[in-house]
Design a protein around this motif. Structure first.
Motif, PDB file in Angstrom:
ATOM      1  N   ASN A 155      33.206  -0.444 -39.283  1.00  0.00           N
ATOM      2  CA  ASN A 155      32.619   0.018 -38.024  1.00  0.00           C
ATOM      3  C   ASN A 155      31.363  -0.754 -37.669  1.00  0.00           C
ATOM      4  O   ASN A 155      31.173  -1.153 -36.516  1.00  0.00           O
ATOM      5  CB  ASN A 155      32.326   1.521 -38.084  1.00  0.00           C
ATOM      6  N   GLU A 156      30.501  -0.977 -38.649  1.00  0.00           N
ATOM      7  CA  GLU A 156      29.266  -1.714 -38.370  1.00  0.00           C
ATOM      8  C   GLU A 156      29.558  -3.184 -38.084  1.00  0.00           C
ATOM      9  O   GLU A 156      28.869  -3.814 -37.277  1.00  0.00           O
ATOM     10  CB  GLU A 156      28.262  -1.562 -39.515  1.00  0.00           C
ATOM     11  N   SER A 157      30.587  -3.726 -38.721  1.00  0.00           N
ATOM     12  CA  SER A 157      31.004  -5.104 -38.427  1.00  0.00           C
ATOM     13  C   SER A 157      31.434  -5.221 -36.972  1.00  0.00           C
ATOM     14  O   SER A 157      31.070  -6.178 -36.277  1.00  0.00           O
ATOM     15  CB  SER A 157      32.159  -5.533 -39.337  1.00  0.00           C
ATOM     16  N   LEU A 158      32.207  -4.248 -36.491  1.00  0.00           N
ATOM     17  CA  LEU A 158      32.643  -4.250 -35.101  1.00  0.00           C
ATOM     18  C   LEU A 158      31.449  -4.135 -34.159  1.00  0.00           C
ATOM     19  O   LEU A 158      31.388  -4.830 -33.136  1.00  0.00           O
ATOM     20  CB  LEU A 158      33.639  -3.127 -34.846  1.00  0.00           C
ATOM     21  N   VAL A 159      30.484  -3.291 -34.504  1.00  0.00           N
ATOM     22  CA  VAL A 159      29.265  -3.168 -33.695  1.00  0.00           C
ATOM     23  C   VAL A 159      28.591  -4.533 -33.555  1.00  0.00           C
ATOM     24  O   VAL A 159      28.207  -4.944 -32.459  1.00  0.00           O
ATOM     25  CB  VAL A 159      28.285  -2.137 -34.315  1.00  0.00           C
ATOM     26  N   VAL A 160      28.475  -5.248 -34.661  1.00  0.00           N
ATOM     27  CA  VAL A 160      27.815  -6.559 -34.639  1.00  0.00           C
ATOM     28  C   VAL A 160      28.596  -7.548 -33.776  1.00  0.00           C
ATOM     29  O   VAL A 160      28.014  -8.260 -32.949  1.00  0.00           O
ATOM     30  CB  VAL A 160      27.621  -7.102 -36.075  1.00  0.00           C
ATOM     31  N   VAL A 161      29.919  -7.591 -33.932  1.00  0.00           N
ATOM     32  CA  VAL A 161      30.728  -8.550 -33.163  1.00  0.00           C
ATOM     33  C   VAL A 161      30.652  -8.246 -31.667  1.00  0.00           C
ATOM     34  O   VAL A 161      30.478  -9.150 -30.847  1.00  0.00           O
ATOM     35  CB  VAL A 161      32.185  -8.580 -33.671  1.00  0.00           C
ATOM     36  N   VAL A 162      30.754  -6.983 -31.285  1.00  0.00           N
ATOM     37  CA  VAL A 162      30.677  -6.606 -29.869  1.00  0.00           C
ATOM     38  C   VAL A 162      29.294  -6.951 -29.317  1.00  0.00           C
ATOM     39  O   VAL A 162      29.163  -7.503 -28.216  1.00  0.00           O
ATOM     40  CB  VAL A 162      30.996  -5.103 -29.682  1.00  0.00           C
ATOM     41  N   HIS A 163      28.241  -6.656 -30.068  1.00  0.00           N
ATOM     42  CA  HIS A 163      26.874  -6.951 -29.656  1.00  0.00           C
ATOM     43  C   HIS A 163      26.697  -8.463 -29.425  1.00  0.00           C
ATOM     44  O   HIS A 163      26.157  -8.890 -28.398  1.00  0.00           O
ATOM     45  CB  HIS A 163      25.905  -6.463 -30.748  1.00  0.00           C
ATOM     46  N   GLU A 164      27.178  -9.258 -30.365  1.00  0.00           N
ATOM     47  CA  GLU A 164      27.033 -10.712 -30.244  1.00  0.00           C
ATOM     48  C   GLU A 164      27.907 -11.283 -29.125  1.00  0.00           C
ATOM     49  O   GLU A 164      27.509 -12.225 -28.448  1.00  0.00           O
ATOM     50  CB  GLU A 164      27.318 -11.401 -31.582  1.00  0.00           C
ATOM     51  N   GLU A 165      29.085 -10.690 -28.902  1.00  0.00           N
ATOM     52  CA  GLU A 165      29.918 -11.120 -27.770  1.00  0.00           C
ATOM     53  C   GLU A 165      29.186 -10.870 -26.460  1.00  0.00           C
ATOM     54  O   GLU A 165      29.250 -11.671 -25.532  1.00  0.00           O
ATOM     55  CB  GLU A 165      31.266 -10.398 -27.784  1.00  0.00           C
ATOM     56  N   ALA A 166      28.467  -9.763 -26.375  1.00  0.00           N
ATOM     57  CA  ALA A 166      27.675  -9.486 -25.170  1.00  0.00           C
ATOM     58  C   ALA A 166      26.601 -10.558 -24.977  1.00  0.00           C
ATOM     59  O   ALA A 166      26.329 -10.971 -23.844  1.00  0.00           O
ATOM     60  CB  ALA A 166      27.049  -8.090 -25.246  1.00  0.00           C
ATOM     61  N   HIS A 167      25.993 -11.020 -26.060  1.00  0.00           N
ATOM     62  CA  HIS A 167      25.015 -12.115 -25.950  1.00  0.00           C
ATOM     63  C   HIS A 167      25.672 -13.386 -25.420  1.00  0.00           C
ATOM     64  O   HIS A 167      25.116 -14.069 -24.550  1.00  0.00           O
ATOM     65  CB  HIS A 167      24.369 -12.419 -27.311  1.00  0.00           C
ATOM     66  N   ILE A 168      26.859 -13.693 -25.929  1.00  0.00           N
ATOM     67  CA  ILE A 168      27.556 -14.903 -25.474  1.00  0.00           C
ATOM     68  C   ILE A 168      27.911 -14.790 -23.992  1.00  0.00           C
ATOM     69  O   ILE A 168      27.683 -15.727 -23.220  1.00  0.00           O
ATOM     70  CB  ILE A 168      28.800 -15.173 -26.352  1.00  0.00           C
TER      71      ILE A 168
END
Length: 127
Positions: free
Chosen positions: A57-70
C-alpha cells in the motif's frame, strides 16, 4: 503499478497530448534517501526506495505521488513549489477526489522502519 496502468488506460486522451500521459518506468533502488520513499527523475522515470517495497500500500502511495510530480512537470514545467497548488490539483486527478490526501506521502510502519533503518542506521525511527 497494475492499478495505475489500468487507471491511465481508461482515460481518453486528446490528440497531441499523449506524451503527457505516457507511463513512466518504475525502478526500485536501494534508497532515494533516509526519508524519501521515491523520486521522479527526468520526467520519464520513478525511482522507489527498496525499503518502502515491504508494504504494498505504501509503495502504491509513493508511485502515485511521484506520477503526479511527473505529470505536473510535463504540464507546467519545473515548479518552484513541488507540492503547491498545481501539484495538488494533479494529485487529485491521479489519486481520485475522495482520497487524494492519502497520497501526499508515505506513512511509516514497523516493517518499513526495520528495513529503512538497516540501510540508514543513523536515521531516527519514525514509529
Amino acid at each position: 503499478m497494475k492499478e495505475i496502468v489500468e487507471c491511465m488506460g481508461s482515460i481518453t486522451i486528446p490528440e497531441g497530448w499523449q506524451h503527457i500521459f505516457d507511463l513512466p518506468e518504475v525502478r526500485v533502488v536501494d534508497s532515494c534517501g533516509p526519508k524519501i520513499g521515491g523520486s521522479a527523475k527526468d520526467g520519464h522515470t520513478i525511482e522507489i526506495s527498496s525499503w518502502i517495497t515491504v508494504d504494498k500500500n505504501e509503495s502504491l502511495v509513493v508511485v502515485v505521488h511521484e506520477e503526479a510530480h511527473i505529470l505536473n512537470q510535463r504540464v507546467h514545467g519545473k515548479s518552484k513549489d513541488p507540492h503547491g497548488e498545481e501539484f495538488e490539483r494533479i494529485l487529485r486527478f491521479v489519486a481520485g477526489q475522495d482520497d487524494w490526501e492519502r497520497y501526499k506521502g508515505w506513512r511509516p510502519n514497523n516493517y518499513i522502519e526495520d528495513l529503512r533503518l538497516l540501510l540508514h542506521p543513523r536515521s531516527v525511527r519514525l514509529t
